[in-house]
Write a protein that holds these residues in place. Structure first.
Motif, mmCIF file in Angstrom:
data_model
loop_
_atom_site.group_PDB
_atom_site.id
_atom_site.type_symbol
_atom_site.label_atom_id
_atom_site.label_comp_id
_atom_site.label_asym_id
_atom_site.label_seq_id
_atom_site.Cartn_x
_atom_site.Cartn_y
_atom_site.Cartn_z
ATOM 1 N N ALA A 128 45.329 48.228 44.166
ATOM 2 C CA ALA A 128 45.258 49.190 43.065
ATOM 3 C C ALA A 128 46.507 50.071 42.978
ATOM 4 N N THR A 187 50.092 51.472 41.992
ATOM 5 C CA THR A 187 50.853 51.287 40.760
ATOM 6 C C THR A 187 52.119 50.481 41.070
ATOM 7 N N ARG A 214 45.749 44.514 38.298
ATOM 8 C CA ARG A 214 45.711 45.929 37.915
ATOM 9 C C ARG A 214 45.096 46.097 36.521
ATOM 10 N N ARG A 259 41.422 45.674 36.647
ATOM 11 C CA ARG A 259 40.808 46.855 37.267
ATOM 12 C C ARG A 259 40.606 47.941 36.209
#
Ligand code: ATP
Ligand code: MG
Length: 362
Positions: A213, A215, A302, A305
């Motif tokens: 998760a 960045t 990502r 998610r």
């Protein structure tokens, strides 16, 4: 008998690249191959409490994070039963009966537990729940009659211990439980991905992880700080590839098409390694290359998610329904186990007959 798969993770933090490479990728492959009868993934909150009993909020908060990670890497709740361990009380009951089948010295010999005790500085203060977690893991595996366990290699001693308990149970009480086998990644490094600090294992508890998760910027920052060869100071210096974490990650992730796309001066990983050994290849170049590859691999995860984060009710429903199914299946095994031991008093008509015939004749 068909294939029943069970795996899980402790909700002690978000999942990281070690999980992805060591276990999640295999789980997805298995899911997509479809060659199984049942497939369970467990959020091992009760196990996580054994060494985090004083910080229950951390465990509670991370349950949803781990499930979000599952869904973002592509675990499909239509194919896989995702559930929360502590909600399945049959697991604790099974643990209680299995504890009789394992000695204290055997528990103390478990090499993974031994190193985890050292890592956590437990020495003589190890909670008995922690020492016993391999037994509770035996309950998790056997409750679902799982025979295929896709894991990293730190879990091998657990499977071995589980199978010993299964054999002992079956030899005393009759054939009820099923032995299981670990399914490890083929490549040795994928079985135990090292941390960005060069430590033997990337781990949520060691603060050396790149999380799924994270960045794009966080991943880049972590890669730029990665351990390489401390003697490779100038670009022109010859460098060491062995033990160099960047190369280790490149070995896991880099494909020939990545070279074409991001580093066309080299054809493949062997050419890149040769140049590094020779001198003339800087750490920044190889790190930037790794960042591009990781971005390609993790950007879609990502994105997925984000979808689930904004549809959190869907996620809640998925674990609620998965847990319901898991409770049913584990209860069925618990009934068999209690029947085999003979501690099934009210479900067994014979019990009533036995006591009647013993006392009413006299
Ligand atoms: P903790 O520090 O809380 O123990 P962890 O990072 O070790 O967390 P677990 O939840 O204990 O993660 O492990 C879940 C699964 O992921 C297990 O199958 C384990 O073998 C695998 N795994 C964890 N870390 C790695 C790693 N660095 N490389 C390969 N597999 C891993
Ligand atoms: Mg662990």
């Amino acid at each position: 008998m068909g294939k029943i798969i069970l795996t899980g993770d402790r909700p002690t933090g978000k999942l990281h690249i070690g999980h992805y490479v060591g276990s999640l990728r295999n789980r997805i492959k298995l899911q997509n191959a479809g060659d199984y009868d049942k497939y369970y993934i467990m959020v091992a909150d009760a196990q996580a409490l054994t060494d985090n009993f004083d910080n229950p909020k951390k465990i509670r908060d991370n349950v949803i994070e781990v499930v979000l990670d599952y869904l973002s890497v592509g675990i499909d709740p239509k194919k896989v039963i995702i559930f929360i361990q502590s909600e399945v009380s049959a697991l604790s009951e099974l643990t209680c009966y299995y504890l009789n089948l394992v000695t204290l010295s055997r528990l103390l010999r478990n090499p993974t537990v031994k190193s985890e005790i050292a890592m956590r500085g437990f020495d003589n203060t190890v909670p008995s729940g922690f020492l016993n977690y391999p037994v509770s893991q035996t309950a998790d595996i056997t409750a679902f009659k799982a025979n295929c366990i896709p894991v990293g290699d730190d879990q091998l001693p657990m499977i071995e211990q589980a199978n010993e308990i299964v054999r002992k149970f079956n030899s005393i009480y009759g054939d009820v439980l099923v032995e299981s086998e670990a399914l490890l990644p083929e490549n040795e490094f994928e079985r135990r991905v090292p941390g960005i600090d060069g430590k033997a294992k990337m781990s949520k508890s060691l603060n050396n992880a790149i999380f799924l998760a994270d960045t794009k910027e966080e991943v880049a920052r972590k890669v730029m700080n990665m351990y390489t060869d401390p003697n490779h100071i100038k670009v022109s210096d010859p460098g060491k590839v062995e033990g160099n974490i960047v190369f280790l990650y490149l070995d896991i992730f880099a494909k020939d098409e990545h070279f074409e796309k991001y580093l066309p001066d080299y054809k493949n990983i062997d050419e890149l390694k040769n140049k590094y050994r020779e001198g003339g290849l800087g750490d920044v170049t190889i790190k930037k290359f790794l960042i591009s590859i990781l971005e390609e691999e993790f950007a879609p995860i990502r994105e997925k998610r984000k979808y689930y984060e904004t549809h959190i009710d869907e996620v809640y429903k998925i674990i609620e329904e998965g847990t319901k199914k898991a409770i049913e299946d584990a209860n069925a095994t618990l009934r068999e186990v209690k029947n085999a031991i003979g501690i099934n008093y009210f479900a067994d008509d014979n019990f009533c007959k036995e006591i009647r015939s013993k006392y009413m004749q006299g």
